[in-house]
Write a protein that holds these residues in place. Sequence first.
Motif, PDB file in Angstrom:
ATOM      1  N   ARG A 168      47.436  53.300  31.818  1.00  0.00           N
ATOM      2  CA  ARG A 168      48.470  52.358  31.382  1.00  0.00           C
ATOM      3  C   ARG A 168      49.044  51.586  32.555  1.00  0.00           C
ATOM      4  O   ARG A 168      49.279  50.372  32.450  1.00  0.00           O
ATOM      5  CB  ARG A 168      49.571  53.112  30.639  1.00  0.00           C
ATOM      6  N   ASN A 169      49.290  52.277  33.669  1.00  0.00           N
ATOM      7  CA  ASN A 169      49.796  51.579  34.863  1.00  0.00           C
ATOM      8  C   ASN A 169      48.787  50.567  35.383  1.00  0.00           C
ATOM      9  O   ASN A 169      49.154  49.452  35.780  1.00  0.00           O
ATOM     10  CB  ASN A 169      50.130  52.593  35.956  1.00  0.00           C
ATOM     11  N   THR A 170      47.499  50.969  35.385  1.00  0.00           N
ATOM     12  CA  THR A 170      46.461  50.049  35.855  1.00  0.00           C
ATOM     13  C   THR A 170      46.360  48.834  34.956  1.00  0.00           C
ATOM     14  O   THR A 170      46.273  47.683  35.438  1.00  0.00           O
ATOM     15  CB  THR A 170      45.108  50.775  35.915  1.00  0.00           C
ATOM     16  N   ASN A 171      46.383  49.042  33.649  1.00  0.00           N
ATOM     17  CA  ASN A 171      46.318  47.912  32.718  1.00  0.00           C
ATOM     18  C   ASN A 171      47.523  46.987  32.879  1.00  0.00           C
ATOM     19  O   ASN A 171      47.387  45.755  32.817  1.00  0.00           O
ATOM     20  CB  ASN A 171      46.244  48.423  31.279  1.00  0.00           C
ATOM     21  N   ARG A 172      48.694  47.565  33.077  1.00  0.00           N
ATOM     22  CA  ARG A 172      49.889  46.747  33.263  1.00  0.00           C
ATOM     23  C   ARG A 172      49.793  45.905  34.532  1.00  0.00           C
ATOM     24  O   ARG A 172      50.147  44.722  34.534  1.00  0.00           O
ATOM     25  CB  ARG A 172      51.123  47.647  33.304  1.00  0.00           C
ATOM     26  N   ARG A 173      49.284  46.503  35.598  1.00  0.00           N
ATOM     27  CA  ARG A 173      49.139  45.752  36.844  1.00  0.00           C
ATOM     28  C   ARG A 173      48.099  44.650  36.714  1.00  0.00           C
ATOM     29  O   ARG A 173      48.259  43.556  37.266  1.00  0.00           O
ATOM     30  CB  ARG A 173      48.761  46.702  37.978  1.00  0.00           C
ATOM     31  N   VAL A 174      47.010  44.936  35.981  1.00  0.00           N
ATOM     32  CA  VAL A 174      45.982  43.918  35.759  1.00  0.00           C
ATOM     33  C   VAL A 174      46.553  42.749  34.976  1.00  0.00           C
ATOM     34  O   VAL A 174      46.294  41.570  35.291  1.00  0.00           O
ATOM     35  CB  VAL A 174      44.764  44.529  35.029  1.00  0.00           C
ATOM     36  N   VAL A 175      47.346  43.042  33.944  1.00  0.00           N
ATOM     37  CA  VAL A 175      47.953  41.973  33.145  1.00  0.00           C
ATOM     38  C   VAL A 175      48.926  41.155  33.985  1.00  0.00           C
ATOM     39  O   VAL A 175      48.934  39.910  33.917  1.00  0.00           O
ATOM     40  CB  VAL A 175      48.665  42.569  31.917  1.00  0.00           C
ATOM     41  N   ILE A 176      49.741  41.826  34.784  1.00  0.00           N
ATOM     42  CA  ILE A 176      50.691  41.111  35.643  1.00  0.00           C
ATOM     43  C   ILE A 176      49.954  40.233  36.648  1.00  0.00           C
ATOM     44  O   ILE A 176      50.329  39.067  36.875  1.00  0.00           O
ATOM     45  CB  ILE A 176      51.615  42.119  36.365  1.00  0.00           C
ATOM     46  N   TRP A 177      48.893  40.770  37.255  1.00  0.00           N
ATOM     47  CA  TRP A 177      48.123  39.983  38.219  1.00  0.00           C
ATOM     48  C   TRP A 177      47.425  38.809  37.550  1.00  0.00           C
ATOM     49  O   TRP A 177      47.369  37.703  38.117  1.00  0.00           O
ATOM     50  CB  TRP A 177      47.106  40.876  38.921  1.00  0.00           C
ATOM     51  N   ALA A 178      46.906  38.999  36.337  1.00  0.00           N
ATOM     52  CA  ALA A 178      46.262  37.908  35.609  1.00  0.00           C
ATOM     53  C   ALA A 178      47.272  36.809  35.268  1.00  0.00           C
ATOM     54  O   ALA A 178      46.965  35.618  35.385  1.00  0.00           O
ATOM     55  CB  ALA A 178      45.602  38.431  34.333  1.00  0.00           C
ATOM     56  N   PHE A 180      49.981  36.179  36.965  1.00  0.00           N
ATOM     57  CA  PHE A 180      50.303  35.520  38.227  1.00  0.00           C
ATOM     58  C   PHE A 180      49.219  34.521  38.630  1.00  0.00           C
ATOM     59  O   PHE A 180      49.519  33.391  39.066  1.00  0.00           O
ATOM     60  CB  PHE A 180      50.478  36.579  39.319  1.00  0.00           C
ATOM     61  N   GLU A 181      47.955  34.937  38.483  1.00  0.00           N
ATOM     62  CA  GLU A 181      46.861  34.018  38.801  1.00  0.00           C
ATOM     63  C   GLU A 181      46.888  32.792  37.897  1.00  0.00           C
ATOM     64  O   GLU A 181      46.678  31.656  38.361  1.00  0.00           O
ATOM     65  CB  GLU A 181      45.516  34.743  38.662  1.00  0.00           C
ATOM     66  N   PHE A 182      47.137  32.992  36.611  1.00  0.00           N
ATOM     67  CA  PHE A 182      47.197  31.869  35.683  1.00  0.00           C
ATOM     68  C   PHE A 182      48.336  30.919  36.055  1.00  0.00           C
ATOM     69  O   PHE A 182      48.160  29.689  36.061  1.00  0.00           O
ATOM     70  CB  PHE A 182      47.383  32.386  34.253  1.00  0.00           C
ATOM     71  N   SER A 183      49.492  31.472  36.380  1.00  0.00           N
ATOM     72  CA  SER A 183      50.628  30.638  36.770  1.00  0.00           C
ATOM     73  C   SER A 183      50.335  29.881  38.063  1.00  0.00           C
ATOM     74  O   SER A 183      50.666  28.693  38.191  1.00  0.00           O
ATOM     75  CB  SER A 183      51.882  31.502  36.948  1.00  0.00           C
ATOM     76  N   LEU A 184      49.690  30.536  39.009  1.00  0.00           N
ATOM     77  CA  LEU A 184      49.351  29.886  40.278  1.00  0.00           C
ATOM     78  C   LEU A 184      48.358  28.754  40.067  1.00  0.00           C
ATOM     79  O   LEU A 184      48.518  27.645  40.618  1.00  0.00           O
ATOM     80  CB  LEU A 184      48.789  30.924  41.250  1.00  0.00           C
ATOM     81  N   LEU A 185      47.301  29.018  39.258  1.00  0.00           N
ATOM     82  CA  LEU A 185      46.321  27.962  38.975  1.00  0.00           C
ATOM     83  C   LEU A 185      46.958  26.798  38.227  1.00  0.00           C
ATOM     84  O   LEU A 185      46.633  25.620  38.484  1.00  0.00           O
ATOM     85  CB  LEU A 185      45.166  28.537  38.164  1.00  0.00           C
ATOM     86  N   LEU A 186      47.873  27.084  37.313  1.00  0.00           N
ATOM     87  CA  LEU A 186      48.540  26.022  36.572  1.00  0.00           C
ATOM     88  C   LEU A 186      49.393  25.170  37.494  1.00  0.00           C
ATOM     89  O   LEU A 186      49.368  23.923  37.398  1.00  0.00           O
ATOM     90  CB  LEU A 186      49.418  26.652  35.471  1.00  0.00           C
ATOM     91  N   CYS A 187      50.121  25.808  38.389  1.00  0.00           N
ATOM     92  CA  CYS A 187      50.936  25.048  39.352  1.00  0.00           C
ATOM     93  C   CYS A 187      50.056  24.209  40.279  1.00  0.00           C
ATOM     94  O   CYS A 187      50.386  23.050  40.580  1.00  0.00           O
ATOM     95  CB  CYS A 187      51.805  26.007  40.164  1.00  0.00           C
TER      96      CYS A 187
END
Length: 206
Positions: A168-178, A180-187
């Motif tokens: 669960r912790n790993t999945n949560r971190r993967v979702v948060i990182w994804a 973040f990457e989406f927000s960075l690419l959008l910006c």
Amino acid sequence: HYYITNNLRMKFLLLLALCVGANNGYMLYLDAKAEECFYEELKPNQKAGLSFEVAEGGFLDVDVSLTDPSGSVIYAANQETEGRFRFSASMQGNYVFCFSNAMSTVTPKVLKFKMIVVQPREADSSDMSDEDKKIKGMIGDLRNQLREVKEEQDYMEIRDTAHGEINRNTNRRVVIWACFEFSLLLCMTIGQIYYIKRFFEVRRVI
């Protein structure tokens, strides 16, 4: 004949219920630089066991130790993520098992452990018949087999809980990182569009 068979069956079930060992499962929050100890009073030759697994915190490791009433160390392990061990009491008294998070400076740990104590077998009564003694012996063998199965089941439950929390912790971190990457690419996309638009913009001087 039916009455005798039914009576023996009731004795069998009653003795089976009385022969089950005591199992205690606990969740423990262990702060940084902290140590928690627990006591279990045992009789000579009484068997006991301990299983544990770190569910959360840092590198998922703790120090574990077990000492007898005289202070002698029976078991000790450093920076263990999970483990289990069994022992037979050599003397009567309080046996102390401790969990230490001394190696961690800031990170607390959460672990689950279970102390298993096998109740000593009662002595056969002198007025028991040979058939009753035979049934009691069969119950003792069945009790030991059930205890081993229960220990294995409890240990697998601890592992399942700990690994489920890790997933669960790993999945949560993967979702948060994804995200973040989406927000960075959008910006970056918006910034590039704005820059290119300004680059090709024609300014008129009046």
